[in-house]
Design an enzyme around this catalytic site. Structure first.
Site, mmCIF file in Angstrom:
data_model
loop_
_atom_site.group_PDB
_atom_site.id
_atom_site.type_symbol
_atom_site.label_atom_id
_atom_site.label_comp_id
_atom_site.label_asym_id
_atom_site.label_seq_id
_atom_site.Cartn_x
_atom_site.Cartn_y
_atom_site.Cartn_z
ATOM 1 N N GLY A 14 0.821 -1.205 0.000
ATOM 2 C CA GLY A 14 0.000 0.000 0.000
ATOM 3 C C GLY A 14 0.852 1.252 0.000
ATOM 4 O O GLY A 14 0.416 2.316 0.436
ATOM 5 N N VAL A 65 -2.383 -7.932 -2.191
ATOM 6 C CA VAL A 65 -1.909 -8.492 -0.917
ATOM 7 C C VAL A 65 -2.815 -9.595 -0.364
ATOM 8 O O VAL A 65 -2.436 -10.298 0.573
ATOM 9 C CB VAL A 65 -1.717 -7.410 0.176
ATOM 10 C CG1 VAL A 65 -0.549 -6.503 -0.145
ATOM 11 C CG2 VAL A 65 -3.004 -6.626 0.414
ATOM 12 N N SER A 143 -4.833 -0.025 13.589
ATOM 13 C CA SER A 143 -5.670 1.180 13.705
ATOM 14 C C SER A 143 -6.121 1.307 15.151
ATOM 15 O O SER A 143 -6.064 0.333 15.908
ATOM 16 C CB SER A 143 -6.902 1.053 12.797
ATOM 17 O OG SER A 143 -7.730 2.191 12.926
ATOM 18 N N TYR A 157 -14.066 -3.822 9.431
ATOM 19 C CA TYR A 157 -12.762 -3.160 9.459
ATOM 20 C C TYR A 157 -12.128 -3.259 10.852
ATOM 21 O O TYR A 157 -10.960 -3.642 11.010
ATOM 22 C CB TYR A 157 -12.936 -1.687 9.051
ATOM 23 C CG TYR A 157 -11.676 -0.874 9.138
ATOM 24 C CD1 TYR A 157 -10.693 -0.974 8.155
ATOM 25 C CD2 TYR A 157 -11.447 -0.002 10.212
ATOM 26 C CE1 TYR A 157 -9.522 -0.228 8.237
ATOM 27 C CE2 TYR A 157 -10.292 0.742 10.293
ATOM 28 C CZ TYR A 157 -9.333 0.633 9.309
ATOM 29 O OH TYR A 157 -8.180 1.359 9.396
ATOM 30 N N LYS A 161 -8.640 -5.069 12.063
ATOM 31 C CA LYS A 161 -7.520 -4.343 12.687
ATOM 32 C C LYS A 161 -7.187 -4.925 14.067
ATOM 33 O O LYS A 161 -6.026 -4.959 14.471
ATOM 34 C CB LYS A 161 -7.870 -2.846 12.766
ATOM 35 C CG LYS A 161 -7.994 -2.195 11.396
ATOM 36 C CD LYS A 161 -6.639 -1.956 10.773
ATOM 37 C CE LYS A 161 -6.568 -2.211 9.322
ATOM 38 N NZ LYS A 161 -5.232 -2.009 8.757
#
Ligand code: NAP
Length: 259
Positions: A14, A65, A143, A157, A161
């Site tokens: 990224g 990825v 995060s 999400y 994380k």
């Protein structure tokens, strides 16, 4: 001054945009050779050009990825180009916002594959190179969302994380056999292309809720990653650090207004 990065071979997944591009630039400015792994060629090419214009060394490899073959090819290409793999910054991630009531099983799987399975795939692909060198460094971009906070629309999400931090602890134990450390940076709200897509109102409200009164810069995360990757951080493994301008500290809106 950290002394140990010049000449090192660094993968930044990224690395074509946002935080990853910031990490890539921070390492390149320290004299590292940086491989940018991302899917989109235009942005990857532009990131390499930006690093080269700043006097750094970089290349890109088009990579998904979430795909094992693609990750293996990228890691092998990095070793070929730069003579090994010293540091992996597993940073690529997506944060599509969708509430549970509308979230499809495919939405869940896509976020998990891109954000969490990718950490496993990238680390696994680098192990033979760390083993050969007898040393290595891994820095994950996690995060605050998930491990510390919640935000509507980001259940998948947040789970991905948090999952990275669960992965980290056992990975740290297993990687120790190769003289390799693995740690995670947990960014708060960092000003990136991805975050810009969430709109001006979101950015304004977020900045107001942060004690240091600004969104983070990509370099703020790059500098934390640089420390974990340095020789000086060689006795730190399986750990995580929040880099968020104090965002997770206030107990309430009143607490922020008191500042
Ligand atoms: P961004 O600006 O949207 O950049 C995401 C990067 O990941 C791009 O280079 C993108 O390139 C790459 N990417 C996405 N899916 C990929 C895939 N399947 N294979 C390879 N590369 C892929 O995002 P960002 O804000 O910099 O976020 C980077 C990381 O920081 C993520 O892990 C995110 O969860 C974390 N984070 C960000 C913030 C924030 O405030 N921005 C806060 C906390 C954590 P392509 O699309 O071309 O592949």
């Amino acid at each position: 001054m950290l002394t140990s990065i010049a000449g090192k071979s660094v993968i930044v997944t990224g690395g074509s945009k946002g935080i990853g591009k910031g990490i890539a630039m921070v390492f390149a400015k320290q004299g590292a050779k940086v491989m940018i792994a991302a899917r989109g060629e235009e942005a990857a090419k532009a990131a390499v050009a930006e690093i080269e214009a700043a006097g750094g060394t970089a290349a890109y490899h088009l990579t998904d990825v979430a795909d094992w073959d693609s990750v293996q090819e990228m890691v092998a290409a990095t070793a070929d180009a730069f003579g090994g793999v010293d540091i992996l910054c597993a940073n690529a991630g997506i944060f599509p916002q969708v509430k549970l009531v509308d979230m499809s099983p495919d939405d869940w799987d896509t976020v998990m594959s891109t954000n969490l399975k990718s950490s496993f795939l990238c680390v696994k692909a680098c192990i033979p190179y760390f083993e050969k060198a007898g040393k290595g460094r891994v820095v994950l971009t996690s995060s605050i969302t998930g491990p510390v906070t919640g935000f509507p629309g980001w259940a998948h999400y947040g789970a991905s994380k948090s999952g990275q931090l669960g992965f980290l602890k056992t990975a740290a134990m297993e990687l120790s056999r190769y003289g390799t450390t693995i740690n995670a940076v947990m960014p708060g709200n960092i000003y990136t292309e991805g975050l810009q897509d969430l709109g001006e109102e979101y950015l304004k409200t977020m900045a107001a809720s942060i004690p240091l009164k600004r969104l983070g810069a990509v370099e703020d995360i790059g500098n934390a990653a640089l420390f974990f990757a340095s020789d000086e951080a060689g006795y730190i493994t399986g750990q995580q650090i929040v880099v968020d301008g104090g965002q997770i500290l206030p107990e309430s809106l009143e607490a922020i207004e008191e500042i």
